[in-house]
Scaffold this active site. Sequence first.
Site, mmCIF file in Angstrom:
data_model
loop_
_atom_site.group_PDB
_atom_site.id
_atom_site.type_symbol
_atom_site.label_atom_id
_atom_site.label_comp_id
_atom_site.label_asym_id
_atom_site.label_seq_id
_atom_site.Cartn_x
_atom_site.Cartn_y
_atom_site.Cartn_z
ATOM 1 N N SER A 162 0.756 -1.247 -0.004
ATOM 2 C CA SER A 162 0.156 -0.013 -0.096
ATOM 3 C C SER A 162 1.084 1.049 0.003
ATOM 4 C CB SER A 162 -0.966 0.007 1.318
ATOM 5 O OG SER A 162 -0.075 -0.028 2.414
ATOM 6 N N GLU B 207 1.516 5.549 0.773
ATOM 7 C CA GLU B 207 0.946 6.824 1.216
ATOM 8 C C GLU B 207 1.561 8.064 0.465
ATOM 9 O OE1 GLU B 207 0.766 6.621 5.480
ATOM 10 O OE2 GLU B 207 1.299 8.948 5.350
ATOM 11 N N THR C 28 -2.777 11.414 3.181
ATOM 12 C CA THR C 28 -2.676 12.185 4.424
ATOM 13 C C THR C 28 -3.525 13.500 4.512
ATOM 14 O OG1 THR C 28 -0.826 13.638 4.132
ATOM 15 C CG2 THR C 28 -0.279 11.405 5.069
ATOM 16 N N ALA D 13 -4.605 19.706 9.228
ATOM 17 C CA ALA D 13 -5.590 20.133 10.345
ATOM 18 C C ALA D 13 -6.153 21.599 9.655
ATOM 19 C CB ALA D 13 -4.903 20.709 11.701
ATOM 20 N N HIS E 54 -7.177 9.848 5.166
ATOM 21 C CA HIS E 54 -6.765 9.799 6.468
ATOM 22 C C HIS E 54 -7.715 11.045 6.996
ATOM 23 C CE1 HIS E 54 -2.230 8.354 6.429
ATOM 24 N NE2 HIS E 54 -2.971 7.835 5.580
ATOM 25 N N ARG F 217 -5.539 10.810 15.812
ATOM 26 C CA ARG F 217 -5.742 11.972 16.543
ATOM 27 C C ARG F 217 -5.451 13.112 15.923
ATOM 28 N NH1 ARG F 217 -2.413 12.974 21.853
ATOM 29 N NH2 ARG F 217 -1.009 13.986 20.026
ATOM 30 N N ASP G 27 -1.754 15.765 15.373
ATOM 31 C CA ASP G 27 -0.812 16.491 16.416
ATOM 32 C C ASP G 27 -1.354 17.732 17.074
ATOM 33 O OD1 ASP G 27 1.483 14.814 16.207
ATOM 34 O OD2 ASP G 27 1.798 15.522 14.235
ATOM 35 N N TYR H 132 2.694 2.267 16.927
ATOM 36 C CA TYR H 132 4.047 2.920 17.239
ATOM 37 C C TYR H 132 5.219 1.984 18.048
ATOM 38 C CZ TYR H 132 1.901 7.467 16.440
ATOM 39 O OH TYR H 132 1.197 8.369 15.471
ATOM 40 N N HIS I 76 4.296 5.973 21.262
ATOM 41 C CA HIS I 76 4.171 7.384 20.853
ATOM 42 C C HIS I 76 4.915 8.088 21.894
ATOM 43 C CE1 HIS I 76 1.757 11.015 20.467
ATOM 44 N NE2 HIS I 76 1.587 10.817 19.457
ATOM 45 N N LYS J 143 -8.534 1.465 20.275
ATOM 46 C CA LYS J 143 -9.123 1.607 19.071
ATOM 47 C C LYS J 143 -9.550 0.395 17.925
ATOM 48 C CE LYS J 143 -4.836 3.604 18.010
ATOM 49 N NZ LYS J 143 -3.930 4.539 17.382
ATOM 50 N N PHE K 142 12.409 14.650 11.120
ATOM 51 C CA PHE K 142 11.137 14.345 11.174
ATOM 52 C C PHE K 142 10.934 13.487 12.177
ATOM 53 C CE2 PHE K 142 7.025 12.122 10.072
ATOM 54 C CZ PHE K 142 6.288 13.168 10.505
ATOM 55 N N HIS L 201 3.694 -0.949 3.920
ATOM 56 C CA HIS L 201 3.116 0.304 3.500
ATOM 57 C C HIS L 201 4.160 1.103 3.459
ATOM 58 C CE1 HIS L 201 -0.046 3.284 3.878
ATOM 59 N NE2 HIS L 201 0.938 4.057 4.542
HETATM 60 P P1 FAD Z 1 -3.163 7.814 19.076
HETATM 61 O O1 FAD Z 1 -3.441 6.470 19.123
HETATM 62 O O2 FAD Z 1 -4.395 8.808 19.304
HETATM 63 O O3 FAD Z 1 -2.211 7.967 20.268
HETATM 64 C C1 FAD Z 1 -1.868 9.515 20.632
HETATM 65 C C2 FAD Z 1 -1.605 9.441 22.260
HETATM 66 O O4 FAD Z 1 -2.760 9.411 23.014
HETATM 67 C C3 FAD Z 1 -0.856 8.161 22.822
HETATM 68 O O5 FAD Z 1 0.091 8.605 23.672
HETATM 69 C C4 FAD Z 1 -1.775 7.280 23.269
HETATM 70 O O6 FAD Z 1 -1.376 6.493 24.444
HETATM 71 C C5 FAD Z 1 -2.772 8.144 23.730
HETATM 72 N N1 FAD Z 1 -4.292 7.639 23.640
HETATM 73 C C6 FAD Z 1 -4.864 7.146 22.499
HETATM 74 N N2 FAD Z 1 -6.201 6.975 22.886
HETATM 75 C C7 FAD Z 1 -6.405 7.230 24.204
HETATM 76 C C8 FAD Z 1 -7.583 7.038 24.893
HETATM 77 N N3 FAD Z 1 -8.548 6.402 24.585
HETATM 78 N N4 FAD Z 1 -7.364 7.460 26.156
HETATM 79 C C9 FAD Z 1 -6.083 8.186 26.974
HETATM 80 N N5 FAD Z 1 -4.947 8.198 25.921
HETATM 81 C C10 FAD Z 1 -5.191 7.590 24.587
HETATM 82 N N6 FAD Z 1 -1.099 13.289 11.334
HETATM 83 C C11 FAD Z 1 -1.847 14.035 10.582
HETATM 84 O O7 FAD Z 1 -1.859 15.151 10.993
HETATM 85 N N7 FAD Z 1 -2.317 13.685 9.537
HETATM 86 C C12 FAD Z 1 -2.152 12.286 8.823
HETATM 87 O O8 FAD Z 1 -2.712 12.319 7.694
HETATM 88 C C13 FAD Z 1 -1.409 11.267 9.502
HETATM 89 N N8 FAD Z 1 -1.337 10.284 9.191
HETATM 90 C C14 FAD Z 1 -0.524 9.380 10.056
HETATM 91 C C15 FAD Z 1 -0.588 7.998 9.677
HETATM 92 C C16 FAD Z 1 0.124 6.862 10.129
HETATM 93 C C17 FAD Z 1 0.557 5.631 9.841
HETATM 94 C C18 FAD Z 1 0.938 7.160 11.509
HETATM 95 C C19 FAD Z 1 1.649 6.562 12.445
HETATM 96 C C20 FAD Z 1 1.013 8.788 11.759
HETATM 97 C C21 FAD Z 1 0.082 9.864 11.179
HETATM 98 N N9 FAD Z 1 -0.226 10.983 11.796
HETATM 99 C C22 FAD Z 1 -0.950 11.917 10.899
HETATM 100 C C23 FAD Z 1 0.643 11.598 12.893
HETATM 101 C C24 FAD Z 1 -0.482 11.204 14.080
HETATM 102 O O9 FAD Z 1 -1.381 12.230 14.017
HETATM 103 C C25 FAD Z 1 0.371 11.787 15.225
HETATM 104 O O10 FAD Z 1 1.420 10.977 15.719
HETATM 105 C C26 FAD Z 1 -0.423 12.183 16.685
HETATM 106 O O11 FAD Z 1 0.511 12.794 17.561
HETATM 107 C C27 FAD Z 1 -0.938 10.864 17.329
HETATM 108 O O12 FAD Z 1 -2.286 10.391 16.633
HETATM 109 P P2 FAD Z 1 -2.592 8.818 16.448
HETATM 110 O O13 FAD Z 1 -3.716 8.686 16.241
HETATM 111 O O14 FAD Z 1 -1.487 8.322 15.725
HETATM 112 O O15 FAD Z 1 -2.366 8.489 18.079
#
Ligand code: FAD
Length: 299
Positions: free
Chosen positions: A18, A20, A51, A54, A80, A110, A112, A151, A155, A171, A222, A272
């Site tokens: 896949s 990206e 991707t 915001a 995304h 989520r 950044d 991660y 993370h 998730k 990065f 990927h």
């Molecule tokens: P999450 O899974 O949400 O985790 C983030 C933190 O929150 C972790 O410390 C986790 O332990 C904590 N957490 C998660 N769920 C909970 C919960 N229910 N309760 C309490 N704590 C919780 N960024 C962009 O802006 N746009 C993109 O298109 C994009 N694509 C990405 C694609 C991939 C494959 C990856 C690996 C990252 C991507 N990112 C993107 C970056 C990502 O948005 C950041 O790394 C961000 O800081 C975390 O979001 P997440 O969904 O990856 O992490």
Amino acid sequence: MHDTSRLSRSQRRRVGVSFEFFPPKTADMERSLWEAIERLAPLDPTFVSVTYGAGGSTRERTHATVARIVRETDVKPAAHLTCVAATREEIDDVVRAYWAAGVRHIVALRGDPTGGIGTQYAAHPGGYATSTDLVRGVKEIGDFEVSVSAYPEKHPESASFDQDIDALKAKIDAGATRAITQFFFENDIYFRYLDRVRKAGVTIPILPGLVAVQNFKQTAGFARKTGASVPQWLADRFEGLDDDPATRRLIAAAVAAEQALDLMDRGVTDFHFYTMNRADLVYATCHLLGVRGKVPVGL
Ligand code: FAD
């Protein structure tokens, strides 16, 4: 030396890939993105993902890119989506628009912090609080396939691996059926992580995310921000090549080939690629993995 066992393994096993991409900002970037998509699409990827940023304009660019993929190619797009800087209603509208455009796969994240990586994350007051909530919200709107992040080095905001893996499990409980990892350079890091998540009861596919290093300094910068380690041996390989892009490209191809073939030798079948919107290096790596383009009709 020619490793014939490797060749025969790749031929026997069906390798899935896949790709990206990120949404282009200018007409030139748009052209190179589409050149990359056209070159990689014949490799029959499981999906291609786009991707999401915001700001309002990057949001629209993601949507426009995904919609064009639906209209002009027969590859399956994944859009995304993040929780950042938007109300739940606004995000739900984006999700509905994807459904209406024929998109059936969302990569739910989520995002950044708006202050930049390393600053405190604050959920939008009227928005989805976590990626888990977003996964649940997307599944309530339509029967999307939902992928999420994983991660291998945890993370940076997670206090421990256990907490990190609990977040991944949440998730999955909310409906995610695939995870894509942050990029990594040491394959042992990926396999150690895989051991941890499998022991924790996670059974969904965890696709290794491989980055095509076009510019080592940029990638290393990065990586530092996102908590991915950059081994010294990798820095050594690019040492002294700042002004020599041609040799850098060859080194990057060697690094990518070595990593991908080692993963394949150790049993990985799905990959990927973070393409950085360029095809050549990724195409060559896929070729080494035994992935071949579709034969044009009539030949
Ligand atoms: P999450 O899974 O949400 O985790 C983030 C933190 O929150 C972790 O410390 C986790 O332990 C904590 N957490 C998660 N769920 C909970 C919960 N229910 N309760 C309490 N704590 C919780 N960024 C962009 O802006 N746009 C993109 O298109 C994009 N694509 C990405 C694609 C991939 C494959 C990856 C690996 C990252 C991507 N990112 C993107 C970056 C990502 O948005 C950041 O790394 C961000 O800081 C975390 O979001 P997440 O969904 O990856 O992490």
